[in-house]
Design an enzyme around this catalytic site. Structure first.
Site, PDB file in Angstrom:
ATOM      1  NE  ARG A   1     -42.204 132.691  61.787  1.00 23.56           N
ATOM      2  CZ  ARG A   1     -41.771 133.950  61.931  1.00 23.56           C
ATOM      3  NH1 ARG A   1     -40.981 134.283  62.935  1.00 23.56           N
ATOM      4  NH2 ARG A   1     -42.125 134.886  61.073  1.00 23.56           N
TER       5      ARG A   1
ATOM      6  CD  GLU B   1     -52.127 131.280  61.165  1.00 28.95           C
ATOM      7  OE1 GLU B   1     -51.470 131.166  62.218  1.00 28.95           O
ATOM      8  OE2 GLU B   1     -51.602 131.585  60.078  1.00 28.95           O
TER       9      GLU B   1
ATOM     10  CD  GLU C   1     -45.566 134.177  66.580  1.00 26.25           C
ATOM     11  OE1 GLU C   1     -45.273 135.189  65.923  1.00 26.25           O
ATOM     12  OE2 GLU C   1     -45.686 133.051  66.075  1.00 26.25           O
TER      13      GLU C   1
ATOM     14  CG  PHE D   1     -45.816 129.780  62.480  1.00 30.12           C
ATOM     15  CD1 PHE D   1     -47.152 129.450  62.487  1.00 30.12           C
ATOM     16  CD2 PHE D   1     -45.167 129.844  61.251  1.00 30.12           C
ATOM     17  CE1 PHE D   1     -47.837 129.200  61.309  1.00 30.12           C
ATOM     18  CE2 PHE D   1     -45.839 129.585  60.062  1.00 30.12           C
ATOM     19  CZ  PHE D   1     -47.180 129.264  60.094  1.00 30.12           C
TER      20      PHE D   1
ATOM     21  CB  THR E   1     -41.721 133.360  56.231  1.00 30.68           C
ATOM     22  OG1 THR E   1     -42.671 132.317  56.461  1.00 30.68           O
ATOM     23  CG2 THR E   1     -40.917 133.593  57.488  1.00 30.68           C
TER      24      THR E   1
ATOM     25  CB  ALA F   1     -46.691 136.140  61.995  1.00 34.18           C
TER      26      ALA F   1
ATOM     27  CD  GLN G   1     -55.180 132.542  66.185  1.00 38.79           C
ATOM     28  OE1 GLN G   1     -55.229 131.400  66.639  1.00 38.79           O
ATOM     29  NE2 GLN G   1     -54.026 133.140  65.932  1.00 38.79           N
TER      30      GLN G   1
END
Lengths: 786, 480
Positions: free
Chosen positions: A325, A247, A729, A359, A457, A526, A212
């Site tokens: 998160r 990721e 998500e 996440f 974030t 995200a 990713q």
């Protein structure tokens, strides 16, 4: 849209390329076996195949490492150990702590120790088994609560406050405290981790990686090889699923293969068999959460003291942002006037847990949703009424614990709409009646909302690039920084570019994501893939469109603002003249106009002052709500989800079919997380649920027959790409309604007086334990009342 | 040499390792990589392919997991994969339906789904949702949540199973029967390792004696795990799937006799005639792919404590017919399992058949408890055979899986039931006695305490099921 002259031009109408249920760009290839994944590429001549040897113990030191039998095994060409790495040996994504291989300290079962390449994959895997390794074992830390109590953290704790929680708690008329364990989750992407690395000139390499985050793989491969990034190209056409598991965790295999390429001067493929994949790669963080909540007799929350503690495994990986998160979502959809939230990053001797759809958000939401049910039982109300009472509202009830204002809030309206469309109240009373007459089976119902913050974030990740070429035959090639893992990103980007250029989407072709086409990309994560890359691609398309307009205006001698793209044609002047887009491309080329452009986008408005835990980390919120109905067997703890109604907010949908697919798929995946997907480590810290025989993701019969999913129709108020909203998500967390409904069914055994604790995953065993505990407690209450 | 059809191509293979799987063959040897490896353990279905076999005048299309199917077992069959379905560049109806209804996202599981849908399309003209779930329970999808795939499958109802394979069915049938007529047996070998295909019991016995370390393999649904997961390299594999005596089902007035190499799928209809609860449980024993391969004899010989048929066979008091160099012997099943994965099967012997007495006076209750409804291994499998006389339990056998190191009867509990009424009160002592019969272990699937509690509760379920005049739903499966 500009006003057009009435004379004879009524045929010019732009048919929209977005907002339609275009099929997935690879659909026909998927169904015919023609879609090529990394492992499907025909290997270059001389390719070697790798396998990884890893630690069987969770903590200790290597006292002796004898790989001579590995080297002598049939077909083996070379072996890789830590000392063979020419450059960096730590491949931690953000912070250090993730050695590519270890020669000494062991921090988790599954920690890679060496890799081997052979003429075939089977030979490499068999050779791995020949290793003779001795260890001095130490007692691993496996319990998150123990890690929390002894303050074994991978990163410092973080705190958020709004109002005065302590005073308000002391003054609250009613108060509840509880704790919960929320289980982790294996990604179980159907395509396991894989990389194929091919040597190139000047010490460079071409890396095919199922990732990713191609740019991070590029950076890490360059670092372990000690070459500059410009020598490394990462190519990613498609993944067979990612969900966050590719990721940060795709890099190690690409790095190992790359070093083996540099050692052997031959192409190397490293693909993890399923059990190795499940053993060596990180999962969704298990969490331990607590709340201390004060409320009034109606169930309106007055104060909350919330703690979330993520079980991060042995290293930081992405855990700092993940626990943040979780904290950002510990309010979910509810206004907490006086609140303090603590977030801890606990170190345990397991694989390093990592990104997974949501996440950390899902784990954070679980604690406040638990509180909603508990408060409802305490004040004798339907949990839906307590949820509605506590929703964010207008001024005075719109500030989050991190001081971002909740603007454009749609949840009150959305929930109202779903409550009616799902027939919630009638079903509630029907279930109450039914449960009275059913001795063994009990039904449960719950409506839970989702408010999910959209943006990375980590601020600098909120940028994207794209590259568009228009060829002289009018065909268009689009490349952008996002990766396709099934979520339909490429399909949406095709639609966005088609709409921007007012052409047929079939003219647009998307190629593999490559670091030599679009550099310095952010991970596709995200939920941001379309928001970021879609805008970048749109900007590139608009740049090209503008150049073509200028060219037409100049050479057709008309005003620039009369040049107009519609229906695959370019019109100018009084709009009576036009040429096809293809002719316009050739026209521009012949007039020496560049038909290649990059596009760039960065998200506006966002900022976060982490030192003071204040800011606007999210550009906007995506919302949704779900009603789930379950039926539970009180003899065995088994259950089924028998009905699900979802209303979800994707803003203006770019592709309703793709969005529906994300909502349904996310929901079922979330349901698996909370129900049957159970990660189990033994007392020595070895993962024992290490294959699909023991780790059960939802199968087809788990999909409820009643499964009504609708899109909430309202454009995003923020300036996102065609006013759409991110969808990857947020729907995952709609599945919390299943867990809440299971608790509701159990609570019926006490006539809804008891709010049964139910850690997740709510396996039949945990359900039966909760059923028996509730029965017993209800009996005790009854007896003490006599 | 073995001979099979790869789509419409004649293939002969001789020099191959005996443990070559069909998936490995497809992906590495012939480099057809549409078929994917998801788990290499038969649990995810990404590698699903279809085998066509000539039986009783027609082709029978069955799905199998190519990752645990051994190449040698293809002898005399047609292998069809996702690459073979297009007709002159046009998608097959099942492929088109999946495209039109948005049934793929990442696409990695899709080839497996396509093949399961293809087999459903060939076998069932009007599939119901239950048929679809039955056909696709062995295919995992992590992206879609299955709804669009279910819709795609249902959209094929009544579309008429006419495709390229229908057109060539007669010639394919002749080609396959031709292979088996000319070459009823076959083999592959690689160095000193071999895969043998005997055609009758005498040959099988001779080969077992000649190669004392040989492994007898039927559906290979379990044996293949030792190859793909433990990376073992067996020297000699002997395939029972062409041994005629082992493929028979005999129904008589007093017994049902099932050949050891009869697959679960093939015995489904016979079981349904006599033991509906057994047949129903069979649908959950494993995925359709596994049931198309796995055999009753394999499940018994394997003697796994979590095999799902032994508890039922214990309750039904089955007899195991064995042939070995000593001749033919029979064992009551309750003496057959001697320890963890150990049986009384003599060296170089094989199970010929399993004979189940028909006892109309006995009521059979079968329960499988697992985390997931589809394709999961039991935490507890329970089968109760109970005969009442004058309202009291007169004859009872309680068979359990997942409770001990072998499939086992609960003898103390049985004793406690004899002479009692089969009521909530009447089973109390038996429920208690189960704790004397078993001390189940904690493992990845469940704790010992849960297993025991559930076993006790299942006795209550049987009582409630027996006395259920309003037909109230008692199991979540029934409700849904």
């Amino acid at each position: 849209m500009r006003n057009l002259k009435a004379s004879g031009n009524t045929a010019i109408q732009t048919s929209s390329a977005t907002g339609v249920a275009r099929k997935h760009e690879s659909a026909t290839k998927h169904v015919s076996g023609e879609a090529i994944y990394v492992d499907d590429m025909l290997e270059p001549r001389g390719t070697l195949f790798g396998a990884v040897g890893y630690s069987p113990i969770a903590k200790g030191r290597i006292t002796s490492l004898d790989l001579s039998s590995v080297r002598q095994a049939e077909g083996v060409v070379d072996v890789l150990q830590l000392e063979d790495i020419p450059g960096h040996t730590d491949i931690g994504a953000v912070f250090g702590g993730d050695p590519i291989l270890t020669s000494d300290e062991i921090k988790y079962q599954g920690q890679p120790i060496f890799a081997v390449v052979a003429q075939s994959e089977l030979q490499a895997r068999r050779a791995v088994k020949q290793a003779k390794i001795e260890f001095a074992e130490q007692t691993p830390t496996l319990d998150v609560v123990e890690a929390l109590n002894t303050q074994q953290f991978v990163r410092p704790s973080h705190f958020m406050t709004h109002g005065d929680a302590k005073t308000a708690l002391d003054n609250a008329p009613k108060r509840l405290k509880a704790e919960q364990h929320v289980g982790g989750q294996e990604h179980f992407y159907l395509e396991g981790q894989v990389a194929l690395v091919v040597p190139a000139e000047d010490g460079g390499m071409l890396v095919y990686s199922s990732t990713q985050h191609p740019s991070e793989v590029q950076k890490l491969v360059a670092e372990v090889l000690d070459v500059s990034a410009n020598r490394i190209t990462v190519d990613m056409r498609r993944m067979g699923g990612g969900f966050g598991g590719k990721e940060s965790q795709a890099a190690a295999w690409a790095c190992m293969a790359a070093v083996l390429v540099s050692k052997t001067k031959r192409p190397v493929k490293l693909r993890l068999p399923r059990t190795d994949d499940m053993t060596m790669t990180g999962k969704r963080h298990p969490f331990y959460n607590t709340y201390d909540i004060g409320f009034d007799k109606d169930g309106l929350i007055q104060a909350a003291d919330i703690m979330v503690a993520g079980n991060c495994g042995h290293s930081a990986d992405l855990s700092d942002a993940i626990v943040d998160r979780a904290m950002f979502h510990a309010d979910n959809a509810y206004y907490l006037a006086n609140v303090s939230i603590a977030g801890h990053r606990c170190m345990t001797n397991t694989v390093s847990h990592t990104a997974f759809r949501g996440f950390g958000g899902p784990q954070g939401m679980m604690i406040i949703e638990r509180a909603m049910d508990d408060i409802a039982r305490a004040v004798g109300k339907d949990p839906l009424d307590v949820r509605k009472l506590n929703l964010y509202g207008g001024a005075g009830r719109d500030t989050t614990p991190y001081h971002q204002l909740v603007e454009h809030n749609v949840l009150n309206q959305l929930i109202e709409q779903l409550e009616h469309s799902s027939d919630y109240r009638a079903r509630r009373s029907d279930i109450n009646e039914w449960n009275k007459n059913s001795r063994i089976l009990k039904r449960g119902l719950a409506l839970t909302p989702v408010k999910f913050g959209i943006s990375f974030t980590l601020q600098h990740l909120n940028q994207a690039g794209a590259l568009i070429h228009i060829y002289t035959d009018g065909s268009i090639q689009v490349n952008h920084g996002g990766t396709e893992m099934g979520q339909g990103l490429h399909t949406k980007i095709i639609q966005i570019v088609a709409e921007a250029l007012a052409i047929d989407a079939n003219e647009i072709h998307i190629t593999a994501t490559r670091t030599d086409k679009v550099p310095n990309t952010s991970p596709t994560a995200a939920s941001s893939g379309t928001d970021l890359n879609g805008q970048a691609a749109k900007n590139a398309a608009l740049t090209l469109k503008h150049r073509m307009c200028e060219c037409v205006a100049e050479h057709k001698q008309c005003d620039l603002d009369t040049v107009h793209f519609a229906n695959g044609r370019v019109y100018w002047g009084d709009q009576s003249e036009s040429m096809s887009f293809t002719d316009a491309a050739l026209f521009a080329y012949e007039n020496r106009v560049s038909l290649s452009a990059t596009g760039y986008y960065k998200t506006p408005k966002i900022w976060y002052d982490r030192d003071n835990a204040k800011g606007r980390p999210f550009f906007y919120f995506a919302n949704g709500a779900a009603v789930s109905e379950v039926i539970v067997d009180t003899l065995t703890g088994e259950y089924r989800v028998i009905g699900v109604d979802i209303l979800h907010d994707v803003g203006r949908s770019l592709n309703p079919a793709v969005d529906l697919g994300q909502i349904e798929g996310g929901f079922i995946q979330g349901m698996g997380w909370l129900t049957t997907e159970e990660l189990k480590w033994n007392h020595q810290g070895a993962l024992i649920s290490n294959g699909p025989a023991t780790y059960k993701i939802p199968a087809i019969s788990d999909t409820p027959e009643r499964f009504n999913v609708a899109l909430f129709e309202r454009d995003n108020d923020e300036e996102t790409v065609y006013h759409s909203k991110a969808v990857g998500e947020p729907p995952f967390m709609l599945a919390i309604s299943v867990w809440s409904a299971l608790r509701d069914a159990i609570s019926s055994l006490s006539d809804y007086a008891i709010s049964p604790p139910l850690d997740t995953p709510a396996t039949p065993e945990r359900m039966l334990n909760a059923i028996e505990a509730t029965r017993q407690q209800a009996q005790e209450i009854k007896e003490s009342a006599l | 040499m073995i001979r099979f059809l790869l789509n419409d191509q004649d293939v002969n293979e001789e020099n191959c390792a005996p443990d070559t799987t069909v998936l490995e063959y497809l992906r590495t040897k012939v480099e057809q990589r549409g078929t994917k490896e998801g788990c290499a353990s038969g649990d995810c279905g990404a590698c699903t392919v279809v085998l066509a076999e000539a039986t009783n005048g027609q082709l029978r299309y069955q799905t199998v997991n190519s990752c645990i199917t051994l190449l040698g077992s293809l002898h005399g069959k047609q292998l069809l994969t996702v690459e073979h379905l297009k007709e002159q560049g046009a998608l097959h109806p099942v492929q088109q339906a999946m495209v039109d209804l948005h049934g793929s996202q990442c696409g990695f599981c899709t080839p497996g789904f396509i093949m399961s849908l293809f087999a459903l399309y060939k076998n069932c003209d009007q599939p119901t949702r239950a048929d679809v779930e039955n056909a696709l329970a062995g295919n995992l999808c992590r992206c879609t949540g299955y709804r669009p795939i279910i819709d795609a499958a249902l959209s094929l109802a009544g579309k008429g199973a006419s495709d390229i394979f229908t057109k060539s069915e007669a010639s394919t049938y002749l080609r396959l029967t031709g292979i088996l007529k000319q070459h009823p047996s076959g083999f592959i070998e690689h160095g000193a390792r071999r895969f043998l295909i005997p055609t009758n019991g005498d040959e099988l016995l001779a080969q077992l004696q000649r190669f004392p370390d040989a492994k007898l393999v039927a559906g290979s649904t379990d044996l293949s795990l030792s190859i793909t997961q433990q990376l073992q390299q067996p020297e000699t594999l002997i395939y029972s799937g062409r041994v005629q005596e082992l493929m028979q089902i005999e129904e008589s007035a007093s017994t049902l006799k099932i050949g050891a190499a009869v697959t679960y799928s093939a015995m489904q209809s016979s079981l349904h005639k006599y033991f509906i609860s057994f047949a129903d449980m069979l649908e959950r024993l494993g995925s359709l792919q596994v049931r198309n391969q796995g055999t009753l004899g394999g499940n018994v010989a394997n003697a796994s404590p979590i095999g799902d048929t032994p508890p039922v066979l214990l309750a039904l008091d089955a007899t195991i017919h064995v042939r070995s160099p000593n001749g033919r012997e029979t064992f009551p099943i309750n003496t057959f399992f001697t320890g963890y994965r150990q049986t009384k099967l003599p060296a170089s012997g094989f199970i010929e058949s399993i004979e189940i007495p028909l006892q109309p006076e006995c009521q059979l209750y079968v329960y499988k408890i697992s985390k997931r409804l589809d394709d999961d291994i039991s935490a507890v499998c329970a089968a109760f055979s109970i005969a009442l006389k004058d309202g009291k339990v007169n004859d009872v056998r309680l068979g359990f899986g997942g409770m001990a190191a072998t499939p086992a009867r609960a003898l103390n509990a049985e004793q406690a039931l004899i002479g009692q009424s089969f009521t909530e009160q009447g089973i109390l002592a038996a429920q208690k006695a189960l704790a004397e019969d078993f001390s189940p272990i904690d493992d990845v699937r469940a704790s010992g305490a849960y297993r025991l509690k559930v076993a006790q509760n299942l006795l209550l379920r049987a009582v409630l099921e027996q006395d259920n005049p309003t037909q109230e739903a008692l199991e979540v499966v029934q409700y849904a």
